[in-house]
Design a protein around this motif. Structure first.
Motif, mmCIF file in Angstrom:
data_model
loop_
_atom_site.group_PDB
_atom_site.id
_atom_site.type_symbol
_atom_site.label_atom_id
_atom_site.label_comp_id
_atom_site.label_asym_id
_atom_site.label_seq_id
_atom_site.Cartn_x
_atom_site.Cartn_y
_atom_site.Cartn_z
ATOM 1 N N THR A 478 0.677 -1.450 -0.162
ATOM 2 C CA THR A 478 -0.487 -0.580 0.035
ATOM 3 C C THR A 478 -1.606 -1.342 0.733
ATOM 4 O O THR A 478 -1.886 -2.481 0.391
ATOM 5 C CB THR A 478 -0.999 -0.062 -1.325
ATOM 6 N N ASP A 479 -2.264 -0.688 1.697
ATOM 7 C CA ASP A 479 -3.419 -1.278 2.399
ATOM 8 C C ASP A 479 -3.033 -2.606 3.042
ATOM 9 O O ASP A 479 -3.484 -3.673 2.636
ATOM 10 C CB ASP A 479 -4.594 -1.462 1.424
ATOM 11 N N ILE A 480 -2.189 -2.520 4.077
ATOM 12 C CA ILE A 480 -1.683 -3.751 4.691
ATOM 13 C C ILE A 480 -2.769 -4.467 5.493
ATOM 14 O O ILE A 480 -3.595 -3.850 6.153
ATOM 15 C CB ILE A 480 -0.456 -3.479 5.596
ATOM 16 N N GLY A 481 -2.741 -5.788 5.399
ATOM 17 C CA GLY A 481 -3.597 -6.636 6.213
ATOM 18 C C GLY A 481 -2.913 -6.964 7.529
ATOM 19 O O GLY A 481 -1.749 -6.606 7.755
ATOM 20 N N GLY A 482 -3.629 -7.702 8.383
ATOM 21 C CA GLY A 482 -3.104 -8.009 9.700
ATOM 22 C C GLY A 482 -1.789 -8.758 9.680
ATOM 23 O O GLY A 482 -0.860 -8.445 10.433
ATOM 24 N N VAL A 483 -1.651 -9.749 8.797
ATOM 25 C CA VAL A 483 -0.428 -10.552 8.765
ATOM 26 C C VAL A 483 0.757 -9.723 8.277
ATOM 27 O O VAL A 483 1.894 -9.889 8.744
ATOM 28 C CB VAL A 483 -0.631 -11.817 7.894
ATOM 29 N N GLU A 484 0.513 -8.777 7.355
ATOM 30 C CA GLU A 484 1.589 -7.920 6.855
ATOM 31 C C GLU A 484 2.000 -6.882 7.893
ATOM 32 O O GLU A 484 3.164 -6.500 7.981
ATOM 33 C CB GLU A 484 1.136 -7.234 5.565
ATOM 34 N N ASP A 485 1.025 -6.442 8.696
ATOM 35 C CA ASP A 485 1.321 -5.531 9.794
ATOM 36 C C ASP A 485 2.156 -6.258 10.844
ATOM 37 O O ASP A 485 3.136 -5.732 11.374
ATOM 38 C CB ASP A 485 0.001 -5.032 10.400
ATOM 39 N N HIS A 486 1.765 -7.505 11.139
ATOM 40 C CA HIS A 486 2.423 -8.288 12.194
ATOM 41 C C HIS A 486 3.848 -8.668 11.828
ATOM 42 O O HIS A 486 4.754 -8.592 12.664
ATOM 43 C CB HIS A 486 1.590 -9.550 12.470
ATOM 44 N N TYR A 487 4.055 -9.068 10.580
ATOM 45 C CA TYR A 487 5.368 -9.570 10.166
ATOM 46 C C TYR A 487 6.151 -8.570 9.317
ATOM 47 O O TYR A 487 7.277 -8.863 8.912
ATOM 48 C CB TYR A 487 5.213 -10.878 9.394
ATOM 49 N N GLY A 488 5.577 -7.409 9.051
ATOM 50 C CA GLY A 488 6.271 -6.396 8.265
ATOM 51 C C GLY A 488 7.149 -5.510 9.123
ATOM 52 O O GLY A 488 7.251 -5.671 10.344
ATOM 53 N N ASP A 489 7.779 -4.517 8.490
ATOM 54 C CA ASP A 489 8.747 -3.662 9.175
ATOM 55 C C ASP A 489 8.233 -2.255 9.465
ATOM 56 O O ASP A 489 8.886 -1.509 10.204
ATOM 57 C CB ASP A 489 10.016 -3.543 8.312
ATOM 58 N N MET A 490 7.078 -1.877 8.895
ATOM 59 C CA MET A 490 6.620 -0.497 9.045
ATOM 60 C C MET A 490 5.101 -0.429 9.025
ATOM 61 O O MET A 490 4.440 -1.180 8.319
ATOM 62 C CB MET A 490 7.187 0.369 7.899
ATOM 63 N N ASP A 491 4.566 0.474 9.832
ATOM 64 C CA ASP A 491 3.145 0.817 9.775
ATOM 65 C C ASP A 491 3.081 2.321 9.535
ATOM 66 O O ASP A 491 3.361 3.116 10.431
ATOM 67 C CB ASP A 491 2.457 0.434 11.094
ATOM 68 N N PHE A 492 2.747 2.702 8.311
ATOM 69 C CA PHE A 492 2.784 4.098 7.875
ATOM 70 C C PHE A 492 1.355 4.510 7.535
ATOM 71 O O PHE A 492 0.818 4.146 6.493
ATOM 72 C CB PHE A 492 3.694 4.211 6.644
ATOM 73 N N LYS A 493 0.712 5.232 8.446
ATOM 74 C CA LYS A 493 -0.673 5.644 8.245
ATOM 75 C C LYS A 493 -0.709 7.102 7.821
ATOM 76 O O LYS A 493 -0.106 7.955 8.471
ATOM 77 C CB LYS A 493 -1.471 5.470 9.543
ATOM 78 N N VAL A 494 -1.432 7.365 6.738
ATOM 79 C CA VAL A 494 -1.527 8.734 6.251
ATOM 80 C C VAL A 494 -2.971 9.026 5.861
ATOM 81 O O VAL A 494 -3.639 8.214 5.220
ATOM 82 C CB VAL A 494 -0.562 8.976 5.066
ATOM 83 N N ALA A 495 -3.459 10.199 6.292
ATOM 84 C CA ALA A 495 -4.833 10.614 6.007
ATOM 85 C C ALA A 495 -4.830 12.041 5.481
ATOM 86 O O ALA A 495 -3.952 12.840 5.813
ATOM 87 C CB ALA A 495 -5.691 10.529 7.274
ATOM 88 N N GLY A 496 -5.839 12.340 4.649
ATOM 89 C CA GLY A 496 -5.914 13.702 4.125
ATOM 90 C C GLY A 496 -7.055 13.886 3.152
ATOM 91 O O GLY A 496 -7.818 12.955 2.862
ATOM 92 N N THR A 497 -7.168 15.100 2.624
ATOM 93 C CA THR A 497 -8.188 15.458 1.647
ATOM 94 C C THR A 497 -7.584 15.383 0.251
ATOM 95 O O THR A 497 -6.417 15.012 0.084
ATOM 96 C CB THR A 497 -8.687 16.883 1.895
ATOM 97 N N LYS A 498 -8.354 15.800 -0.734
ATOM 98 C CA LYS A 498 -7.830 15.824 -2.104
ATOM 99 C C LYS A 498 -6.713 16.861 -2.257
ATOM 100 O O LYS A 498 -5.931 16.807 -3.201
ATOM 101 C CB LYS A 498 -8.961 16.139 -3.105
ATOM 102 N N ASP A 499 -6.639 17.795 -1.290
ATOM 103 C CA ASP A 499 -5.669 18.879 -1.404
ATOM 104 C C ASP A 499 -4.458 18.743 -0.489
ATOM 105 O O ASP A 499 -3.547 19.573 -0.555
ATOM 106 C CB ASP A 499 -6.352 20.229 -1.122
ATOM 107 N N GLY A 500 -4.446 17.740 0.383
ATOM 108 C CA GLY A 500 -3.261 17.624 1.234
ATOM 109 C C GLY A 500 -3.449 16.716 2.428
ATOM 110 O O GLY A 500 -4.546 16.216 2.703
ATOM 111 N N ILE A 501 -2.353 16.523 3.151
ATOM 112 C CA ILE A 501 -2.304 15.618 4.301
ATOM 113 C C ILE A 501 -2.793 16.322 5.560
ATOM 114 O O ILE A 501 -2.438 17.479 5.814
ATOM 115 C CB ILE A 501 -0.871 15.093 4.495
ATOM 116 N N THR A 502 -3.595 15.615 6.350
ATOM 117 C CA THR A 502 -4.058 16.162 7.629
ATOM 118 C C THR A 502 -3.501 15.400 8.828
ATOM 119 O O THR A 502 -3.475 15.926 9.934
ATOM 120 C CB THR A 502 -5.601 16.148 7.710
ATOM 121 N N ALA A 503 -3.061 14.164 8.632
ATOM 122 C CA ALA A 503 -2.476 13.386 9.737
ATOM 123 C C ALA A 503 -1.559 12.319 9.179
ATOM 124 O O ALA A 503 -1.804 11.766 8.102
ATOM 125 C CB ALA A 503 -3.565 12.748 10.597
#
Length: 596
Positions: A478-503
């Motif tokens: 959860t909440d990846i930093g730069g080094v985890e983004d660089h050396y990790g396998d996935m970048d999963f960004k999710v945004a939304g309200t209390k009632d659901g996902i918007t992007a």
């Protein structure tokens, strides 16, 4: 020889043809759905590019105005710099195919997609993605594909494959899914506060319908594909890797325990200099600085991933599900219409909202027709945000892409033109960056909009989820930093309200993930979003009741259509006098709606 193939996809027929156009490219085809036709060509250099440590892939997407029977506006009467749609589609093509080339393959590769015909109903972006995969699959270029790509909509609770522009207006979901037989490799989605369950069902629905496209491309390749060329893979010297590992392991273990990005970068810089002195300067062994630095990066990647797996915590000491400290502020700037500062760890976004009139709307002249845009979000990434010195130019593809993602996340909560007759522009300037500045932009922009008094229906928060995966385990971060983004396998960004996902946006560096991993990422993302949202609400719980005294104040009323001519007067005489005497701006629509 011309080859033509056809397959059913949803309610339409996909027609792929090769051998007629662009025959000097390594691979080329046209893809047609309805009256929309896209030509895609792939060309790869014969030799590796010298002096690079990355895969030099470039993807271009061009919309020719003749495709819609139009002549470009302006003095030059020809297509100019890429539009936002062209840049975003080029990124869509790039993101799913990039992981499907072997590590160490550094031949220059270019994919060019050109829209030759547009019917104004079927979007050409998905066709360009299918064409890129097909062109690579039938070429002699090494490629671990093909990939299938479809757009998924949801109308009246039912999923629809490749909805038209008209159908998308009544859809609460607009999702592009790409994948291989191994699993999903990319997702790009905007939605109107739909649940995690609906998003997961849409992704699974998309995956089920990718298989026929993959089979279709394999059939084409079997009939007219070229024999794949021998690959030249650039690898590091095993002896050098062994020496770098021996000399750096103990220090890397200490570096991986440092808490801040600055400490880590300083220590890594010192270790790099030390290795260069020992292996290049003091005892010349045929290695150059570039080889030593590349070897250190490879060893660091291996050790970072091992540290996370063995120690069951992150390199900055956090638990897998721990979010960095969050700070929210609003109303920082005295003369702007609204401002918000969002800080999460070492990532910080300053977002400023400006209100304008309908005269400030952006006119978008696309192939499918001209539209007006009254909500814009622009993202900037100055070099000081990562402690670098670079020339500041216009926004690059990354800036355009991050801004579009944040805009999509907030679009679902923006008020209607009838309720709030303003043009709204939000600018996010990233002041610090160490992991997911696009999701910080979503949070800061939500704060800024509420501070400006824009009556958004709900606040929106966002988070980036990462992945460390091997044969034994898949670790969600959860909440990846730069080094985890660089050396990790996935970048999963999710945004939304209390009632659901918007992007939602998912990109991988591996050849695909399962639905189970995506489900876990969605679940983790939801709890993280709720945590951040709570922090934001403690600062500002709802939009302010009034707009800034420095913003334009708009009064809207309606007059009889028969009176419009009288208000305007002969040659605009009456309305010009009113404007001159009062200093106001007046806009009158054809239906008699007046904005003052």
């Amino acid at each position: 020889m011309i080859h033509k193939f056809e397959t059913k996809l949803g309610r339409g027929d996909i027609v792929i043809e090769t051998g007629r156009m662009a025959k000097q490219a390594d691979g080329a085809c046209t893809v047609r759905l309805g009256g929309t036709v896209v030509l895609v060509a792939a060309v790869c250099s014969g030799k590796p590019r010298e002096g690079v440590d990355f895969f030099p892939l470039t993807c271009e997407y061009q919309e020719k105005t003749y495709a819609a029977g139009k002549i470009p506006g302006g003095f030059f009467k020809r297509e100019g710099r890429p539009s936002e749609k062209e840049i975003l589609t080029a990124r869509l093509i790039d993101r799913p195919i990039r992981p499907l080339f072997p590590k160490g393959f550094i031949n220059e590769l270019q994919i060019v997609a050109m829209v030759l015909s547009s019917d104004g109903e079927n979007d050409s972006d998905v066709l360009a993605m299918i064409g890129a995969s097909t062109a690579l699959t039938i070429s002699d270029i090494p490629f671990d594909g093909p990939i299938g790509t479809i757009r998924v909509g949801r109308i009246d609770g039912k999923f629809v494959i490749n909805p038209t522009f008209k159908e998308l207006e009544s859809s609460d979901l607009d999702m592009v899914v790409a994948g291989t037989r191994s699993g999903i490799i990319m997702v790009e989605s905007g939605s109107n506060e739909v649940s995690e369950e609906v998003v997961l069902d849409a992704i699974n629905f998309g995956r089920e319908n990718l298989e026929p496209l993959i089979n279709f491309q394999e059939k084409i390749a079997k009939e007219c594909g070229k024999v794949k060329r021998a690959m030249t893979i650039c690898t590091l010297n095993e002896g050098l890797l062994k020496k770098v590992k021996e000399l750096s392991l103990a220090k890397l273990d200490d570096i991986n325990k440092l808490g801040t990005k600055e400490q880590r970068e300083e220590a890594m810089s010192g270790l790099s200099k030390e290795l260069i002195e020992k292996l290049v300067t003091e005892a010349p062994s045929g290695y150059d600085e570039g080889d030593v630095k590349a070897a250190l990066i490879e060893v660091e990647e291996e050790e970072v991933r091992k540290f996370i797996k063995v120690n069951r915590k992150r390199v900055d000491g956090r638990r897998f599900d721990e979010i960095r400290p969050i700070a929210c502020e609003v109303g920082l700037l005295p003369r702007t219409h609204g401002s918000g500062l969002f800080t999460r760890g070492q990532t910080q976004s300053l977002s400023v909202t400006t209100l304008g009139t309908s005269a400030d709307e952006q006119t978008i002249d696309a192939l499918e027709g001209e539209t007006q845009k009254s909500f814009m979000l622009h993202y900037n990434f100055p070099p000081f945000s990562v402690g670098e010195t670079k020339p500041i130019r216009g926004p690059g593809r990354r800036e355009i892409g991050h801004g579009a993602l944040a805009e999509r996340a907030l679009k679902a909560v923006m008020p209607s033109k009838e309720k709030f007759p303003y043009t709204v522009r939000v600018v996010s300037d990233i002041l610090e960056s160490n992991g997911s500045s696009s999701m910080a932009t979503v949070c800061a922009s939500s704060l800024s909009l509420m501070d400006a008094g824009v009556p958004i229906t709900k606040a929106v928060s966002g988070i980036a989820i990462g992945l460390i995966k091997d044969e034994d385990e898949a670790i969600i971060l959860t909440d990846i930093g730069g080094v985890e983004d660089h050396y990790g396998d996935m970048d999963f960004k999710v945004a939304g309200t209390k009632d659901g996902i918007t992007a939602l946006q998912m990109d991988l560096k591996i050849g695909g993930v399962t639905g189970e991993i995506i489900a876990k990422a969605l679940e983790t993302g939801k709890s993280a979003r709720m945590f951040i949202l709570e922090k934001m609400m403690q600062t500002i719980a709802c939009p302010k009741g009034s707009i800034s005294e420095y913003a334009p104040h708009i009064t809207t009323f309606k007059i009889s259509q028969s009176k419009i001519g009288e208000v305007i007067g002969p040659g605009g005489k009456n309305i010009k006098k009113i404007i001159m005497d009062t200093g106001v701006t007046i806009d009158i629509d054809d239906d008699g709606v007046v904005q003052v």
